[in-house]
Design a protein around this motif. Structure first.
Motif, mmCIF file in Angstrom:
data_model
loop_
_atom_site.group_PDB
_atom_site.id
_atom_site.type_symbol
_atom_site.label_atom_id
_atom_site.label_comp_id
_atom_site.label_asym_id
_atom_site.label_seq_id
_atom_site.Cartn_x
_atom_site.Cartn_y
_atom_site.Cartn_z
ATOM 1 N N SER A 1 0.854 -1.176 0.000
ATOM 2 C CA SER A 1 0.000 0.000 0.000
ATOM 3 C C SER A 1 0.902 1.243 0.000
ATOM 4 O O SER A 1 2.122 1.125 -0.200
ATOM 5 N N SER A 2 0.322 2.395 0.194
ATOM 6 C CA SER A 2 1.107 3.616 0.013
ATOM 7 C C SER A 2 0.637 4.724 0.945
ATOM 8 O O SER A 2 -0.569 4.860 1.202
ATOM 9 N N ALA A 3 1.576 5.528 1.387
ATOM 10 C CA ALA A 3 1.239 6.708 2.187
ATOM 11 C C ALA A 3 0.410 7.692 1.377
ATOM 12 O O ALA A 3 -0.211 8.600 1.945
ATOM 13 N N THR A 4 0.393 7.516 0.042
ATOM 14 C CA THR A 4 -0.432 8.366 -0.819
ATOM 15 C C THR A 4 -1.886 8.370 -0.366
ATOM 16 O O THR A 4 -2.603 9.344 -0.571
ATOM 17 N N LEU B 1 0.944 -2.814 4.009
ATOM 18 C CA LEU B 1 2.121 -2.005 4.350
ATOM 19 C C LEU B 1 2.072 -0.693 3.580
ATOM 20 O O LEU B 1 2.069 -0.685 2.345
ATOM 21 N N ARG B 2 2.001 0.395 4.325
ATOM 22 C CA ARG B 2 1.904 1.727 3.695
ATOM 23 C C ARG B 2 3.300 2.327 3.614
ATOM 24 O O ARG B 2 3.826 2.840 4.618
ATOM 25 N N TYR B 3 3.870 2.257 2.408
ATOM 26 C CA TYR B 3 5.237 2.770 2.230
ATOM 27 C C TYR B 3 5.230 4.288 2.157
ATOM 28 O O TYR B 3 4.378 4.883 1.511
ATOM 29 N N PHE B 4 6.272 4.895 2.704
ATOM 30 C CA PHE B 4 6.482 6.324 2.491
ATOM 31 C C PHE B 4 7.301 6.474 1.199
ATOM 32 O O PHE B 4 6.817 6.069 0.154
ATOM 33 N N ASN B 5 8.505 6.996 1.176
ATOM 34 C CA ASN B 5 9.171 7.222 -0.110
ATOM 35 C C ASN B 5 10.365 6.283 -0.295
ATOM 36 O O ASN B 5 11.467 6.601 0.167
ATOM 37 N N VAL C 1 1.811 18.053 -1.560
ATOM 38 C CA VAL C 1 1.597 18.540 -0.194
ATOM 39 C C VAL C 1 2.933 18.972 0.389
ATOM 40 O O VAL C 1 3.996 18.582 -0.113
ATOM 41 N N ALA C 2 2.880 19.789 1.452
ATOM 42 C CA ALA C 2 4.118 20.346 2.018
ATOM 43 C C ALA C 2 4.996 19.252 2.626
ATOM 44 O O ALA C 2 6.189 19.184 2.356
ATOM 45 N N ALA C 3 4.398 18.405 3.450
ATOM 46 C CA ALA C 3 5.221 17.446 4.196
ATOM 47 C C ALA C 3 4.449 16.172 4.461
ATOM 48 O O ALA C 3 3.271 16.214 4.812
ATOM 49 N N THR C 4 5.121 15.035 4.259
ATOM 50 C CA THR C 4 4.582 13.754 4.745
ATOM 51 C C THR C 4 5.717 13.032 5.456
ATOM 52 O O THR C 4 6.800 12.846 4.892
#
Ligand SMILES: NC(=O)c1ccc[n+]([C@@H]2O[C@H](COP(=O)([O-])OP(=O)(O)OC[C@H]3O[C@@H](n4cnc5c(N)ncnc54)[C@H](O)[C@@H]3O)[C@@H](O)[C@H]2O)c1
Length: 346
Positions: free
Chosen positions: A128-131, A179-183, A301-304
């Motif tokens: 999955s994704s942090a998106t 699993l929510r991946y960031f970058n 977006v500014a920040a994740t």
């Protein structure tokens, strides 16, 4: 040792995870249609794994959406668990061609789950994704934050997450990790495998490294007026080898514990701005990387930044590699492979 099916195992994250899983002693069947990858990645994974572990990877070239291809993959060996990477991942492309994204990401995942039900396999780790957090209300972002996608790609990930929750609720016995991946960035430290996007890269890292290696003239930095310390966007970069280790840990937990639905952020918990990343990359490659500050992109977006504490507790896992290691390993890959794995016809 378990027998695993890895969909999309030839891709960026899949190839690194295949290597980690081979090294952990597992046997793998990879299902990939090479729509966004090269068979050369898997050849190198086998080479890195060595003559003992390498042959434990078997390839089925096929499409996730095809019941016949899935049946072939599940017939290749008695599969105990699936790691599901296959899918499309470019946000802009998903806006331009949403039906393709719904088809591959949603219909493909549905076909995979139907094939799993047919053979009685009930264990799956899903990319999955942090998106899917969209524009977060605050950072760091915990798993309890609102799921509020802002583009078709994010909606397709949220829909597959829901489909997984629905199958878990439909009958006992499912072991599922979302699993929510960031970058995800960086590469294997050998420089033999890494990220090789087709066409113009969508993400900062591959773009930056292609500029550094002379494939593109300069980097575009989207937005220098964000409410961040230096005005550029802040992201949580996670080394792809840390991410691969996270998959190994999630599989081990799923297989050892009673059936459950796990939802975890995989990130470092540290935010870094675009300009900080550029500076770290310049240190790694030893030369300046030209960049232009240009207006913000719509939808950014500014920040994740992840709150990774739940994954740390549940998986006894945390990121080990910092931004310097990410840049060093990413540069080792890009400088040794300026054209990636070679032409793919795109
Ligand atoms: N890279 C990121 O920034 C990121 C962030 C969050 C989540 N993810 C998710 O992680 C997963 C892996 O991402 P990645 O960066 O390795 O992408 P990738 O494109 O490198 O890998 C995806 C793999 O799936 C294969 N594939 C695509 N459609 C297929 C189909 N219909 N049948 C069979 N194989 C197919 C591709 O050929 C490729 O090998 C994706 O689901 C992606 O959405 C990626």
């Amino acid at each position: 040792m378990s027998q695993l099916l890895i969909t999309g195992g030839a891709g960026f994250i899949g190839s690194h995870t295949c290597l980690v899983l081979l090294e952990a002693g597992h046997r793998l069947v990879v299902l990939d249609d090479f729509s966004n990858s090269s068979p050369e990645a898997l050849r190198r994974v086998q080479e890195l794994a060595g003559p003992l572990a390498g042959p434990r990877l078997q390839l089925i070239e096929g499409d996730l959406r095809s019941p016949a291809d899935l049946a072939q993959a599940f017939a290749a060996a008695p599969i105990e668990a699936v790691v599901h990477f296959a899918g499309l991942k470019a946000v802009g492309e998903s806006v331009a061609d949403p039906l393709r994204y719904w088809d591959v990401n949603l219909s493909g995942s549905r076909a995979l789950l139907a094939a799993m039900v047919q053979v009685g396999c009930r264990t799956i780790v899903f990319s999955s994704s942090a998106t899917l957090y969209g524009s977060p209300e605050s950072v760091p972002i915990a798993e309890t934050a609102r799921v509020a996608p802002v583009n078709p790609y994010g909606y397709s990930k949220a829909a597959v997450e829901q489909m997984l929750a629905d199958v878990c609720a439909s009958e006992p016995g499912w072991r599922v990790a979302r699993l929510r991946y960031f970058n995800p960035v960086g590469a294997h430290p050998s420089g033999r495998i890494g990220e090789d996007p087709g066409g113009i890269p969508n993400n900062l890292f591959p773009f930056l490294s292609q500029v550094a290696v002379g494939r593109r003239p300069s980097l575009q930095v989207f937005g220098s007026d964000w409410p961040t310390a230096d005005g550029t966007g802040v992201r949580d970069y996670i080394h792809v080898m840390d991410l691969a280790d996270g998959h190994r840990a999630a599989l081990e937990v799923l297989m050892a514990e009673p059936p459950q639905l796990l939802t975890l952020n995989l990130g470092s918990g540290r935010g870094q701005s675009v300009l900080e990343v550029v500076a770290a990359f310049e240190r790694a490659c030893g030369s300046p990387v030209p960049y232009d500050l240009v207006p913000r992109r719509p939808g950014d977006v500014a920040a994740t930044v992840a709150d990774p504490s739940l994954a740390e507790r549940r998986l006894a896992w945390r990121t080990q590699r910092d931004l310097e290691a990410i840049c060093r390993d990413g540069w080792a890959w890009q400088s040794a492979n300026p054209q990636g794995y070679g032409p793919r016809g795109d």
